[in-house]
Design a protein around this motif. Structure first.
Motif, PDB file in Angstrom:
ATOM      1  N   GLN A 168     -22.936  15.203 -29.874  1.00 51.73           N
ATOM      2  CA  GLN A 168     -22.916  16.423 -29.060  1.00 51.73           C
ATOM      3  C   GLN A 168     -21.530  16.666 -28.461  1.00 51.73           C
ATOM      4  OE1 GLN A 168     -26.038  16.008 -26.163  1.00 51.73           O
ATOM      5  NE2 GLN A 168     -27.668  15.963 -27.710  1.00 51.73           N
ATOM      6  N   GLY A 169     -20.798  15.575 -28.195  1.00 54.12           N
ATOM      7  CA  GLY A 169     -19.479  15.699 -27.590  1.00 54.12           C
ATOM      8  C   GLY A 169     -18.344  15.836 -28.585  1.00 54.12           C
ATOM      9  N   THR A 170     -18.656  15.824 -29.879  1.00 54.71           N
ATOM     10  CA  THR A 170     -17.612  15.946 -30.902  1.00 54.71           C
ATOM     11  C   THR A 170     -17.177  17.397 -31.045  1.00 54.71           C
ATOM     12  OG1 THR A 170     -18.501  14.049 -32.123  1.00 54.71           O
ATOM     13  CG2 THR A 170     -17.033  15.521 -33.322  1.00 54.71           C
ATOM     14  N   ARG A 171     -15.898  17.641 -30.884  1.00 51.69           N
ATOM     15  CA  ARG A 171     -15.371  18.996 -31.019  1.00 51.69           C
ATOM     16  C   ARG A 171     -15.461  19.467 -32.471  1.00 51.69           C
ATOM     17  NH1 ARG A 171     -10.377  18.252 -30.731  1.00 51.69           N
ATOM     18  NH2 ARG A 171     -10.097  16.182 -29.829  1.00 51.69           N
ATOM     19  N   PRO A 172     -15.588  20.765 -32.707  1.00 54.72           N
ATOM     20  CA  PRO A 172     -15.624  21.264 -34.083  1.00 54.72           C
ATOM     21  C   PRO A 172     -14.390  20.886 -34.897  1.00 54.72           C
ATOM     22  CG  PRO A 172     -16.395  22.956 -32.584  1.00 54.72           C
ATOM     23  CD  PRO A 172     -15.876  21.838 -31.729  1.00 54.72           C
ATOM     24  N   ASN A 173     -13.228  20.716 -34.244  1.00 54.77           N
ATOM     25  CA  ASN A 173     -12.007  20.388 -34.988  1.00 54.77           C
ATOM     26  C   ASN A 173     -11.685  18.894 -34.965  1.00 54.77           C
ATOM     27  OD1 ASN A 173     -11.175  20.111 -32.324  1.00 54.77           O
ATOM     28  ND2 ASN A 173      -9.142  21.004 -32.686  1.00 54.77           N
TER      29      ASN A 173
END
Length: 366
Positions: A168-173
Motif C-alpha cells: 500500500q505504501g509503494t509509490r507508483p514510480n
C-alpha cells in the motif's frame, strides 16, 4: 550467476532482445569454459559480443535496471527510462527488463515493465527446488495492486499483513522489490543483494574500484606480478599516502566544495579526483582523518636501479588493464558477475583471454 537478460523498447532496442549465458549443445567439447548448473544445463563462464551496434547500449540497459533496483526513485521525479526513439509508435510504449539468475541455490525470475511515470508491472518467481513458486505479481493501474504468493507469506499471517502494508505504501514510480528491502523484508534480501553486490557493471571510462586504497599485501603482490607478466615494463606498484593539501593538489577548488568533500570522507565516502595531471583517491584513514592516496609504478633502469613513475604517466592501455585487474583477483574468490563494456579497449589483444580462464587455468599461469 546470470542466466538470461531480456530488454525491450529501451534505447536502440525496439523488439525484445535476449542475452543468454546458457550454453548450447555445440560447446560440449569446451568443458573447461562451462559451468554445470544442473545435469541438463551448462552456463558459459564468459561471453563476448561483437558487431557494429548495440553492445554498449546492452551494458547500459543492464546498468540502468540495476540502478533502478538498488537506488530506487524520488517521489517527485519521473523514471529516467529512454524508449526506442527511431519509430514514433515505440515512444509512448513501456519498456521491459527481465532477469533470470541463479543465486544461493535458487533460481530467480524477476522483471518489470515501466514508463516515465510508473511501474506498470513487476513480478518475481523463484524455483528453490524443481517447482516454480510465485513470490509476487504487481500491477499499477491508478493505484499499486500487488498479489502475494503463499511461498512469500502465508495467508492470515503477520508477514502477509506487513507485506500488504508495504504494498500500500509503494509509490507508483517505485519498484516493490526496492520498497520491500527498505522495509527489511528478509526473503527478498538475497535477490537485492545479488543486484547490489554480485552484479558489477563496468562502463568504458570509469574505474572498477579505487586501487589506491586497496593496499593489502596479497593484492599489491598480485597486481605487480600480473603487470610484469603482461610485459608492461612495470617491476612493481605501490600506494603513496599523503596529507590532503588542496592548494597544492587541487588549486582553485572552491571552499564550499572542499567542505562537502571533507564531510563525505568523514562519513565513509571515497572520492576520486584529478589534479596536476595525477589521479588521486581521497578517503579516511584508520583514525577517520582525510588522506590522499595515489599510485606509483616502479621500473628497472638499464643499470638495475629502480625508477619511480606517477601512475598517470603510464600508457592508456596499462592504466585500463591495471584498473580492471581487481576483477581477475575477485573472480578467483567470489561469484561476482561482471558486465564489462569494451574489455579490449586500449589493451593488448592477448590480455582479455585471462578473463575467460577457469580458476585452475589462471592459477597455473600465475
Amino acid at each position: 550467476m546470470l542466466l538470461q537478460f531480456i530488454v525491450k523498447n529501451f534505447m536502440c532496442f525496439a523488439e525484445e532482445t535476449l542475452f543468454s549465458m546458457v550454453a548450447s549443445a555445440e560447446l560440449e567439447q569446451h568443458k573447461n569454459h562451462l559451468i554445470q548448473l544442473t545435469p541438463e544445463t551448462d552456463l558459459l563462464r564468459t561471453s563476448a559480443l561483437y558487431g557494429a551496434h548495440g553492445k554498449t547500449k546492452l551494458v547500459e540497459a543492464i546498468g540502468f535496471a540495476k540502478q533502478l533496483i538498488v537506488n530506487g526513485t524520488q517521489s517527485t521525479k519521473p523514471i529516467p527510462v529512454t524508449p526506442f526513439s527511431f519509430d514514433k509508435k515505440w515512444r509512448t510504449q513501456p519498456s521491459r527488463f527481465e532477469f533470470i539468475i541463479f543465486y544461493k541455490n535458487i533460481h530467480y525470475h524477476y522483471g518489470f515493465i515501466i514508463n516515465n511515470q510508473r511501474v506498470l508491472e513487476e513480478w518475481l518467481f523463484v524455483t528453490p527446488k524443481k517447482r516454480e513458486l510465485r513470490y509476487f505479481e504487481r500491477v499499477t493501474a491508478g493505484k499499486v495492486t500487488i498479489e502475494l504468493g503463499g511461498s512469500l507469506a502465508r495467508q492470515n499471517s503477520k508477514q502477509r499483513q506487513f507485506l500488504e502494508f508495504v504494498a500500500q505504501g509503494t509509490r507508483p514510480n517505485q519498484l516493490f522489490l526496492t520498497e520491500a528491502l527498505e522495509r527489511n523484508v528478509e526473503k527478498l534480501k538475497p535477490l537485492y543483494e545479488w543486484f547490489e553486490d554480485i552484479l558489477q557493471v563496468i562502463p568504458v571510462t570509469p574505474r572498477y574500484l579505487p586501487l589506491e586504497i586497496r593496499a593489502e599485501k596479497p593484492f599489491i603482490t598480485f597486481l605487480s606480478d600480473f603487470l610484469k607478466q603482461a610485459d608492461t615494463g612495470i617491476h612493481s606498484i605501490k600506494t603513496v599516502e599523503e596529507d590532503v593539501n588542496y592548494d597544492k593538489h587541487f588549486p582553485g577548488l572552491p571552499e564550499q566544495i572542499r567542505l562537502e568533500i571533507e564531510n563525505d570522507i568523514r562519513t565513509g565516502g571515497t572520492i576520486i579526483m584529478f589534479g596536476e595531471g595525477t589521479s588521486y583517491t581521497l578517503s579516511a584513514n584508520k583514525s577517520g582523518e582525510p588522506r590522499l592516496y595515489r599510485l606509483e609504478t616502479l621500473h628497472r633502469g638499464s643499470d638495475g636501479s629502480v625508477i619511480s613513475f606517477d601512475f598517470a604517466k603510464e600508457s592508456a592501455g596499462t592504466q585500463r588493464l591495471t584498473h580492471l585487474l581487481p576483477i581477475l583477483l575477485d573472480l578467483l574468490s567470489s561469484e561476482k558477475v561482471y558486465i564489462i563494456d569494451e574489455l579490449d579497449r586500449s589493451l593488448h589483444a592477448l590480455l582479455p583471454k585471462f578473463f575467460s580462464l577457469s580458476k585452475r587455468e589462471y592459477q597455473s599461469t600465475s
